[in-house]
Scaffold this motif. Structure first.
Motif, PDB file in Angstrom:
ATOM      1  N   TYR A 282      69.842  55.923 -50.464  1.00 12.99           N
ATOM      2  CA  TYR A 282      71.071  55.698 -49.697  1.00 12.99           C
ATOM      3  C   TYR A 282      72.155  55.013 -50.521  1.00 12.99           C
ATOM      4  N   ALA A 283      71.950  54.870 -51.819  1.00  7.15           N
ATOM      5  CA  ALA A 283      72.944  54.190 -52.656  1.00  7.15           C
ATOM      6  C   ALA A 283      74.282  54.923 -52.641  1.00  7.15           C
ATOM      7  N   ASP A 284      74.251  56.246 -52.542  1.00  3.98           N
ATOM      8  CA  ASP A 284      75.512  56.996 -52.482  1.00  3.98           C
ATOM      9  C   ASP A 284      76.257  56.720 -51.178  1.00  3.98           C
ATOM     10  N   VAL A 285      75.517  56.583 -50.087  1.00  8.39           N
ATOM     11  CA  VAL A 285      76.134  56.295 -48.789  1.00  8.39           C
ATOM     12  C   VAL A 285      76.874  54.962 -48.849  1.00  8.39           C
ATOM     13  N   MET A 286      76.225  53.935 -49.414  1.00 15.51           N
ATOM     14  CA  MET A 286      76.851  52.615 -49.529  1.00 15.51           C
ATOM     15  C   MET A 286      78.058  52.665 -50.470  1.00 15.51           C
ATOM     16  N   HIS A 287      77.882  53.286 -51.609  1.00 15.46           N
ATOM     17  CA  HIS A 287      78.964  53.401 -52.596  1.00 15.46           C
ATOM     18  C   HIS A 287      80.186  54.100 -52.004  1.00 15.46           C
ATOM     19  N   ASN A 288      79.941  55.194 -51.313  1.00 15.98           N
ATOM     20  CA  ASN A 288      81.044  56.017 -50.805  1.00 15.98           C
ATOM     21  C   ASN A 288      81.826  55.346 -49.682  1.00 15.98           C
ATOM     22  N   MET A 289      81.286  54.275 -49.104  1.00 14.28           N
ATOM     23  CA  MET A 289      82.023  53.522 -48.082  1.00 14.28           C
ATOM     24  C   MET A 289      83.166  52.718 -48.685  1.00 14.28           C
ATOM     25  N   VAL A 290      83.062  52.388 -49.994  1.00 13.48           N
ATOM     26  CA  VAL A 290      84.050  51.487 -50.594  1.00 13.48           C
ATOM     27  C   VAL A 290      84.826  52.110 -51.749  1.00 13.48           C
ATOM     28  N   SER A 291      84.387  53.269 -52.248  1.00 17.17           N
ATOM     29  CA  SER A 291      85.007  53.850 -53.447  1.00 17.17           C
ATOM     30  C   SER A 291      85.554  55.245 -53.178  1.00 17.17           C
ATOM     31  N   ASP A 292      86.690  55.538 -53.801  1.00 18.00           N
ATOM     32  CA  ASP A 292      87.263  56.885 -53.706  1.00 18.00           C
ATOM     33  C   ASP A 292      86.589  57.848 -54.674  1.00 18.00           C
ATOM     34  N   LYS A 293      85.901  57.315 -55.668  1.00 14.73           N
ATOM     35  CA  LYS A 293      85.140  58.143 -56.596  1.00 14.73           C
ATOM     36  C   LYS A 293      83.737  58.329 -56.026  1.00 14.73           C
ATOM     37  N   LYS A 294      83.507  59.470 -55.406  1.00 12.51           N
ATOM     38  CA  LYS A 294      82.287  59.667 -54.620  1.00 12.51           C
ATOM     39  C   LYS A 294      81.068  59.928 -55.505  1.00 12.51           C
ATOM     40  N   MET A 295      79.922  59.583 -54.966  1.00 11.82           N
ATOM     41  CA  MET A 295      78.641  59.709 -55.646  1.00 11.82           C
ATOM     42  C   MET A 295      77.711  60.555 -54.793  1.00 11.82           C
ATOM     43  N   LYS A 296      76.813  61.295 -55.454  1.00 10.11           N
ATOM     44  CA  LYS A 296      75.837  62.118 -54.732  1.00 10.11           C
ATOM     45  C   LYS A 296      74.430  61.795 -55.244  1.00 10.11           C
ATOM     46  N   ILE A 297      73.593  61.296 -54.345  1.00  8.25           N
ATOM     47  CA  ILE A 297      72.192  61.043 -54.649  1.00  8.25           C
ATOM     48  C   ILE A 297      71.347  62.056 -53.895  1.00  8.25           C
ATOM     49  N   VAL A 298      70.505  62.776 -54.612  1.00 10.73           N
ATOM     50  CA  VAL A 298      69.606  63.754 -53.998  1.00 10.73           C
ATOM     51  C   VAL A 298      68.221  63.125 -53.849  1.00 10.73           C
ATOM     52  N   ALA A 299      67.624  63.318 -52.682  1.00  9.62           N
ATOM     53  CA  ALA A 299      66.257  62.839 -52.467  1.00  9.62           C
ATOM     54  C   ALA A 299      65.288  63.852 -53.080  1.00  9.62           C
ATOM     55  N   ARG A 300      64.609  63.441 -54.127  1.00  5.86           N
ATOM     56  CA  ARG A 300      63.627  64.319 -54.786  1.00  5.86           C
ATOM     57  C   ARG A 300      62.225  63.888 -54.345  1.00  5.86           C
ATOM     58  N   LYS A 301      61.608  64.728 -53.525  1.00  6.29           N
ATOM     59  CA  LYS A 301      60.315  64.368 -52.941  1.00  6.29           C
ATOM     60  C   LYS A 301      59.175  64.626 -53.906  1.00  6.29           C
ATOM     61  N   GLY A 302      58.285  63.628 -54.009  1.00  5.18           N
ATOM     62  CA  GLY A 302      57.079  63.775 -54.811  1.00  5.18           C
ATOM     63  C   GLY A 302      55.860  63.542 -53.953  1.00  5.18           C
ATOM     64  N   GLU A 303      54.931  64.490 -53.939  1.00  3.02           N
ATOM     65  CA  GLU A 303      53.700  64.355 -53.155  1.00  3.02           C
ATOM     66  C   GLU A 303      52.529  64.029 -54.078  1.00  3.02           C
ATOM     67  N   TYR A 304      51.575  63.293 -53.541  1.00  2.00           N
ATOM     68  CA  TYR A 304      50.443  62.787 -54.324  1.00  2.00           C
ATOM     69  C   TYR A 304      49.127  62.987 -53.580  1.00  2.00           C
TER      70      TYR A 304
END
Length: 480
Positions: free
Chosen positions: A203-225
């Motif tokens: 969720y770091a992109d969600v927090m970042h994008n609340m305060v910055s005009d330079k947007k960020m995209k974090i993709v959830a990469r799922k790993g199974e074990y």
């Protein structure tokens, strides 16, 4: 008003909190979960990466090698388990052998000590259960294994002892820039702070994008074990990797710090930042990839699998750590895109980030900083004489609650009553391993709930698995 609010109580957030507690600052860590290490930090490989596969010159390479060094030091100070078992990156196809030389060159460029190529005969002597298809391997002795929960718990406890406040089940809904401070709108009310550390994982992109005009995209990469029984815990001594691919380090096979063995992770990019379900298709693929054609000499016995689980990695499109003050949001510091080797790098990320914060705010040193912490005593690790002595002092250490992992009532009581202690079944599990054995909490859950109820002074109906909305009981069949 706080001086600093850290969003996220995973390994990065707790490491930042501990580093900040070395200074006289009013610091609060908030997390939407009920405990530390409940997001990305709770479900990963638990590997202390040496730094051989990071591109030379990147922040990821620098912080990986520094974090590797720091973790072994911190384990001594804060009493959490770690083991330097070494890593082997195995080539099974002769035509791909040259890739090992590339990795060795990277290891040397990144300052990884003592890395070398191991030829087939020596390799199979080191690891007799490797596939006979093995050609050679890169051996990196500074690789290790660790428990991510214990790292976050140790860091969080030490930070709390040194004055850091923790607020759990506190979810950020919005962040508003004010004149010289930030206003965080949460489900528990509004919090004000001069500075923010964004360690929110996927969720770091969600927090970042609340305060910055330079947007960020974090993709959830799922790993199974797949987690195997302790009968297979000594199948390999080192952590065994295949040659890395475009989606990461690949499916590895390794012992855990607690004596199990695991296979994983897979790598699937998903939209759902809470998507930690496992799938039969992926599990079957993991078994196949760890079979004779890949890393292991024999096909792994599926009847030794005690559980499967999945975790999410915070993948940023440039595959690089973002550790900086946001240019158009003064006082807002990102620790974003922290995917593998993020666990290993976490103390180095904290060191760097708090350095940036100190350059800006120059908080005075905390002259009363307590650097040491003693972890929970695990009776299973003690000699008979030591066990008897513990039971004499406190008979609760003679009452076994979890037979699979030999966890006692005394250990569970300690876990509940420590700084930022356990408040749920998962909290107890992370601190003591109660419920992590063969039966996966099938027998010990009721007794653990009774202990939680007694120690917290709440009715059994309020005991949860992992915080609000996960109550284990809904009521009584008949009243007393």
């Amino acid at each position: 008003m706080y001086d600093i609010i850290v969003i996220g109580a995973g390994v990065v957030g707790t490491c930042v909190a501990r580093e900040l507690s070395k200074y006289q600052a009013n610091v609060c860590v908030i997390d939407k979960a009920d405990d530390v290490a409940s997001g990305t930090s709770k479900a990963n490989s638990g590997i202390v990466h040496a730094g051989y596969d990071c591109k030379p010159g990147t922040l990821m390479a620098k912080l990986n090698v520094r974090g590797n060094e720091l973790l072994y030091q911190l384990a001594e100070e804060l009493d959490f388990p770690i083991k330097k078992n070494g890593s082997l990156i195995v080539c099974t196809i002769e035509s791909e052998r040259g890739k090992l030389d590339v990795l060795l060159d990277q290891a040397n460029a990144n300052g990884v000590p003592d890395a070398r190529i191991v030829e087939r005969d020596e390799l199979l002597e080191m690891e007799p259960n490797l596939t006979p298809n093995a050609v050679a391997a890169l051996y990196v002795p500074t690789g290790g294994i660790i428990c991510p929960f214990n790292l976050a718990i140790a860091m969080g406890e030490n930070a709390a002892v040194n004055g850091v406040e923790f607020k759990f089940e506190t979810e950020v809904k919005n962040i508003v820039k004010k004149d010289g401070y930030y206003e965080l709108d949460t489900n528990k009310g509004v919090l004000e702070t001069k500075a923010v550390v964004n360690a929110a994982g996927v969720y770091a992109d969600v927090m970042h994008n609340m305060v910055s005009d330079k947007k960020m995209k974090i993709v959830a990469r799922k790993g199974e074990y797949l987690l195997m029984d302790k009968e297979l815990g000594d199948y390999f001594k080192a952590t065994i990797f295949p040659l890395p691919g475009p989606m990461g380090k690949g499916v590895l096979t390794a012992p855990t710090i607690h004596g199990n063995m695991f296979v994983g992770p897979s790598a699937t990019d998903i939209e759902d930042k809470e998507g930690v379900n496992t799938t039969q298709e992926i599990i079957d693929d993991l078994v196949q990839k760890a079979s004779a054609s890949h890393l292991t000499k024999d096909r792994l016995p599926m009847n030794k699998v005690i559980t499967s689980f999945a975790g999410l990695r915070a993948h940023e499109e440039h595959h690089e750590f973002i550790v900086e003050e946001v240019a158009d949001a003064p006082g807002f510091f990102d620790a974003a895109g922290i995917e593998s080797p993020g666990l290993t790098s976490s103390p180095a990320i904290a060191e760097m980030l708090v350095g940036l914060i100190q350059d800006k705010y120059n908080f005075p040193k905390n002259e009363n900083f307590i650097a040491k912490r003693k972890g929970i005593v695990h009776m299973e690790d003690l000699s008979m004489e030591e066990k008897n002595e513990m039971i004499k002092k406190n008979p609760q250490y003679g009452n076994i609650v979890c037979r699979c992992e030999m966890v006692t009532e005394g250990e569970i009581v300690d876990a509940i009553n420590r700084p930022i202690g356990a408040r749920s079944l998962d909290g107890v599990k992370r601190r003591t391993r109660q419920g992590m054995g063969r039966c996966q909490a099938g027998f010990c859950t009721p007794r653990t709930m009774e202990i939680l109820s007694r120690e917290l002074g709440i009715p059994m109906t309020e005991i949860t698995k992992k915080g609000e909305g996960s109550n284990m009981l809904v009521g009584k069949i008949k009243e007393d």
